[in-house]
Design a protein around this motif. Structure first.
Motif, short mmCIF file in Angstrom:
data_model
loop_
_atom_site.label_atom_id
_atom_site.label_comp_id
_atom_site.label_asym_id
_atom_site.label_seq_id
_atom_site.Cartn_x
_atom_site.Cartn_y
_atom_site.Cartn_z
N GLN A 115 39.24 47.72 101.24
CA GLN A 115 39.55 49.29 101.09
C GLN A 115 40.16 49.88 102.17
O GLN A 115 39.42 49.91 103.33
CB GLN A 115 38.44 49.81 100.27
CG GLN A 115 38.50 50.11 98.75
CD GLN A 115 37.55 50.79 98.33
OE1 GLN A 115 36.42 50.93 98.79
NE2 GLN A 115 37.74 51.58 97.30
N VAL A 116 41.16 50.66 101.96
CA VAL A 116 41.55 51.78 103.11
C VAL A 116 41.37 53.16 102.17
O VAL A 116 41.39 53.12 100.98
CB VAL A 116 42.86 51.61 103.56
CG1 VAL A 116 42.93 50.13 104.35
CG2 VAL A 116 43.92 51.41 102.58
N PRO A 117 41.10 54.09 102.90
CA PRO A 117 41.11 55.47 102.31
C PRO A 117 42.16 55.84 101.54
O PRO A 117 43.19 55.35 101.56
CB PRO A 117 40.89 56.59 103.45
CG PRO A 117 40.44 55.79 104.67
CD PRO A 117 41.05 54.17 104.36
N ASP A 118 42.05 56.79 100.41
CA ASP A 118 43.09 57.15 99.43
C ASP A 118 44.32 58.01 100.37
O ASP A 118 45.47 57.82 99.75
CB ASP A 118 42.60 58.19 98.50
CG ASP A 118 41.86 57.72 97.52
OD1 ASP A 118 42.06 56.45 97.28
OD2 ASP A 118 41.27 58.58 96.54
N PHE A 119 44.19 58.30 101.52
CA PHE A 119 45.12 58.96 102.23
C PHE A 119 45.97 58.10 102.88
O PHE A 119 47.02 58.32 103.50
CB PHE A 119 44.86 60.14 103.01
CG PHE A 119 43.63 59.77 104.12
CD1 PHE A 119 42.31 60.02 103.78
CD2 PHE A 119 44.01 59.30 105.33
CE1 PHE A 119 41.19 59.47 105.17
CE2 PHE A 119 43.26 58.83 106.11
CZ PHE A 119 41.78 59.06 106.07
N VAL A 120 45.78 56.73 102.77
CA VAL A 120 46.67 55.76 103.35
C VAL A 120 47.44 55.06 102.43
O VAL A 120 46.71 54.62 101.39
CB VAL A 120 45.76 54.77 104.13
CG1 VAL A 120 46.42 53.74 104.80
CG2 VAL A 120 44.94 55.43 105.15
N GLN A 121 48.76 54.85 102.62
CA GLN A 121 49.56 53.87 101.67
C GLN A 121 49.60 52.81 102.05
O GLN A 121 50.07 52.52 102.93
CB GLN A 121 51.06 54.91 101.66
CG GLN A 121 50.99 56.19 101.37
CD GLN A 121 50.66 56.60 100.03
OE1 GLN A 121 50.80 55.76 99.13
NE2 GLN A 121 49.80 57.55 99.68
N TYR A 122 48.92 51.75 101.45
CA TYR A 122 48.96 50.46 101.79
C TYR A 122 49.74 49.65 100.32
O TYR A 122 49.37 50.05 99.40
CB TYR A 122 47.90 49.76 102.09
CG TYR A 122 47.90 48.35 102.21
CD1 TYR A 122 48.26 47.78 103.26
CD2 TYR A 122 47.70 47.32 101.11
CE1 TYR A 122 48.82 46.50 103.39
CE2 TYR A 122 48.06 46.14 101.15
CZ TYR A 122 48.32 45.58 102.49
OH TYR A 122 48.58 44.11 102.73
N ASN A 123 50.71 48.78 100.69
CA ASN A 123 51.33 48.22 99.54
C ASN A 123 51.40 46.63 99.99
O ASN A 123 51.86 46.21 100.95
CB ASN A 123 52.97 48.80 99.63
CG ASN A 123 53.45 48.15 98.28
OD1 ASN A 123 53.31 47.09 97.83
ND2 ASN A 123 54.37 49.05 97.63
N HIS A 124 50.95 45.86 99.33
CA HIS A 124 50.63 44.22 99.42
C HIS A 124 52.18 43.68 99.40
O HIS A 124 52.63 42.90 100.26
CB HIS A 124 49.93 43.80 98.25
CG HIS A 124 48.51 43.46 98.62
ND1 HIS A 124 47.59 44.36 98.31
CD2 HIS A 124 47.85 42.74 99.38
CE1 HIS A 124 46.40 44.04 98.95
NE2 HIS A 124 46.43 42.98 99.45
N ARG A 125 53.21 44.27 98.27
CA ARG A 125 54.19 43.65 98.14
C ARG A 125 55.13 43.63 99.47
O ARG A 125 55.58 42.17 99.94
CB ARG A 125 54.97 44.24 97.11
CG ARG A 125 56.24 43.40 96.75
CD ARG A 125 57.10 44.03 95.38
NE ARG A 125 57.36 45.70 95.81
CZ ARG A 125 58.22 46.26 95.25
NH1 ARG A 125 58.66 45.88 93.97
NH2 ARG A 125 58.44 47.49 95.68
N ALA A 126 55.23 44.55 100.13
CA ALA A 126 56.06 44.76 101.46
C ALA A 126 55.44 43.38 102.33
O ALA A 126 56.00 43.01 103.18
CB ALA A 126 56.01 45.90 102.10
N HIS A 127 54.15 43.23 102.62
CA HIS A 127 53.72 42.62 103.31
C HIS A 127 53.77 41.03 103.00
O HIS A 127 54.13 40.03 103.87
CB HIS A 127 52.17 42.76 103.43
CG HIS A 127 51.85 44.06 104.18
ND1 HIS A 127 51.84 45.22 103.63
CD2 HIS A 127 51.88 44.36 105.59
CE1 HIS A 127 51.46 46.15 104.53
NE2 HIS A 127 51.72 45.57 105.55
N ILE A 128 53.63 40.65 101.74
CA ILE A 128 53.84 39.27 101.14
C ILE A 128 55.24 39.01 101.14
O ILE A 128 55.73 37.82 101.85
CB ILE A 128 53.37 39.12 99.90
CG1 ILE A 128 52.00 39.51 99.47
CG2 ILE A 128 53.70 37.77 99.24
CD1 ILE A 128 50.96 38.84 100.62
N ALA A 129 56.37 40.12 100.96
CA ALA A 129 57.59 39.94 101.01
C ALA A 129 58.05 39.39 102.51
O ALA A 129 58.98 38.81 102.83
CB ALA A 129 58.66 40.97 100.58
#
Ligand code: HEC
Ligand code: HEC
Ligand code: HEC
Ligand code: HEC
Ligand code: HEC
Length: 184
Positions: A115-129
């Motif tokens: 988990q990262v805090p709510d104020f951080v935007q993390y996106n799996h898709r960009a990393h897997i892509a």
């Protein structure tokens, strides 16, 4: 009274006492850090290694990774689809909570760990892509039961890999280290 205490603390015996107290405080702090790194107890002692050895892909149970921000956890219906056909399900103590959840139709309450805090935007898709593998960030699960983080998910960790990813590409470096890329 206070002055006499300070005088005593400056004596050899007092210094030893100060040392012991400092050591005790330090140990408690270290133990606190150790505890925050330990995985919490999960409702089922889910063995990742058994399922990975059986050949089940990460994406079968965490299919969101290629589609969007969150990977997601499998529903108990997905567990049951397989487990109702497995003889061991009827007798295993480890699987009793799964059987109970299915019979009473109450969802299993997994405790989030990655988990990262709510104020951080993390996106799996960009990393897997971009060709990253689950192991790059979540470690090797083939020998683990319930999941635990292989490292702290802090800003330095994200930035280290982003700087490495950008290499000599200045434009990419600016984009991947810009505050607005992860905080907006
Ligand atoms: C695609 C099939 C499949 C799915 C889906 C699946 N499992 Fe399993 N699971 C297995 C197999 C195969 C075993 C090994 C059974 C054996 O040792 O006989 C196993 C073993 C287990 C065990 C260990 C049982 C023991 O006594 O050693 C637990 C606990 C477990 N699964 C929980 C779950 C949970 C919870 C889910 C859903 C989140 C799930 N499984 C989803 C196939 C699956
Ligand atoms: C059979 C289904 C299944 C498979 C296959 C599976 N997982 Fe999981 N995974 C789960 C379940 C159930 C949990 C919740 C229990 C836990 O935290 O270990 C979980 C938890 C996780 C978590 C932590 C989730 C959170 O909310 O903090 C990560 C990260 C993870 N798995 C990564 C992987 C990776 C990487 C693979 C492939 C190497 C994989 N999993 C394979 C079922 C599965
Ligand atoms: C670049 C690093 C990175 C890679 C690669 C990565 N993850 Fe994650 N994963 C994260 C971070 C960071 C979080 C915490 C996200 C949050 O709190 O929003 C996370 C959270 C999760 C979670 C729990 C929360 C959720 O999203 O449902 C699961 C499950 C998970 N990852 C599975 C996977 C699987 C499976 C793969 C491979 C297909 C994968 N991850 C690849 C960094 C990564
Ligand atoms: C293991 C390496 C690695 C780690 C760790 C990592 N990233 Fe990334 N990140 C990448 C790569 C590779 C890209 C894609 C770069 C590109 O566009 O070519 C990327 C892209 C991004 C993007 C841009 C997505 C888009 O839409 O273009 C965001 C946002 C991001 N990462 C957030 C994070 C956050 C937040 C963390 C930490 C919680 C993190 N990353 C950790 C490798 C990593
Ligand atoms: C690649 C993603 C990424 C980028 C780029 C990024 N951050 Fe962060 N930031 C994070 C993550 C993840 C956390 C939460 C974990 C932590 O506290 O380290 C965080 C936490 C923070 C916090 C809270 C710190 C705390 O101790 O709670 C602040 C403030 C912050 N970032 C400011 C910035 C500023 C200013 C920039 C631009 C110079 C920036 N961030 C760029 C990922 C990023």
């Amino acid at each position: 009274m206070i002055k006499r205490l300070f005088d005593w603390l400056k004596q050899p015996l007092g210094l030893i006492a100060v040392g012991i107290v400092a050591l005790a405080v330090f140990s408690v702090a270290v133990y606190g850090i150790y505890l925050t790194q330990q995985p919490p107890e999960q409702p089922i002692d889910f063995p990742h290694r058994t399922h990975i050895a059986f050949g089940i892909q990460c994406l079968y149970c965490h299919p969101g990774s290629t589609r969007g921000p969150a990977s997601g956890l499998p529903s108990q219906a997905k567990c049951w689809g397989c487990h109702q056909q497995i003889a061991k399900t009827q007798t295993s103590a480890l699987l009793a909570p799964l059987k109970q959840a299915v019979e009473s139709n109450t969802p299993i309450q997994w405790v989030p760990v990655a988990q990262v805090p709510d104020f951080v935007q993390y996106n799996h898709r960009a990393h897997i892509a971009a060709g990253k593998n689950c192991e790059d960030c979540h470690g090797d699960l083939s020998n683990q039961t319930i999941y635990k983080n292989p490292q702290v998910f802090n800003m330095g960790w994200c930035l280290d890999c982003h700087v490495e990813t950008a290499g000599n590409d200045q434009e990419k470096l600016i984009k991947l280290t810009d505050c607005g890329t992860c905080h907006y």
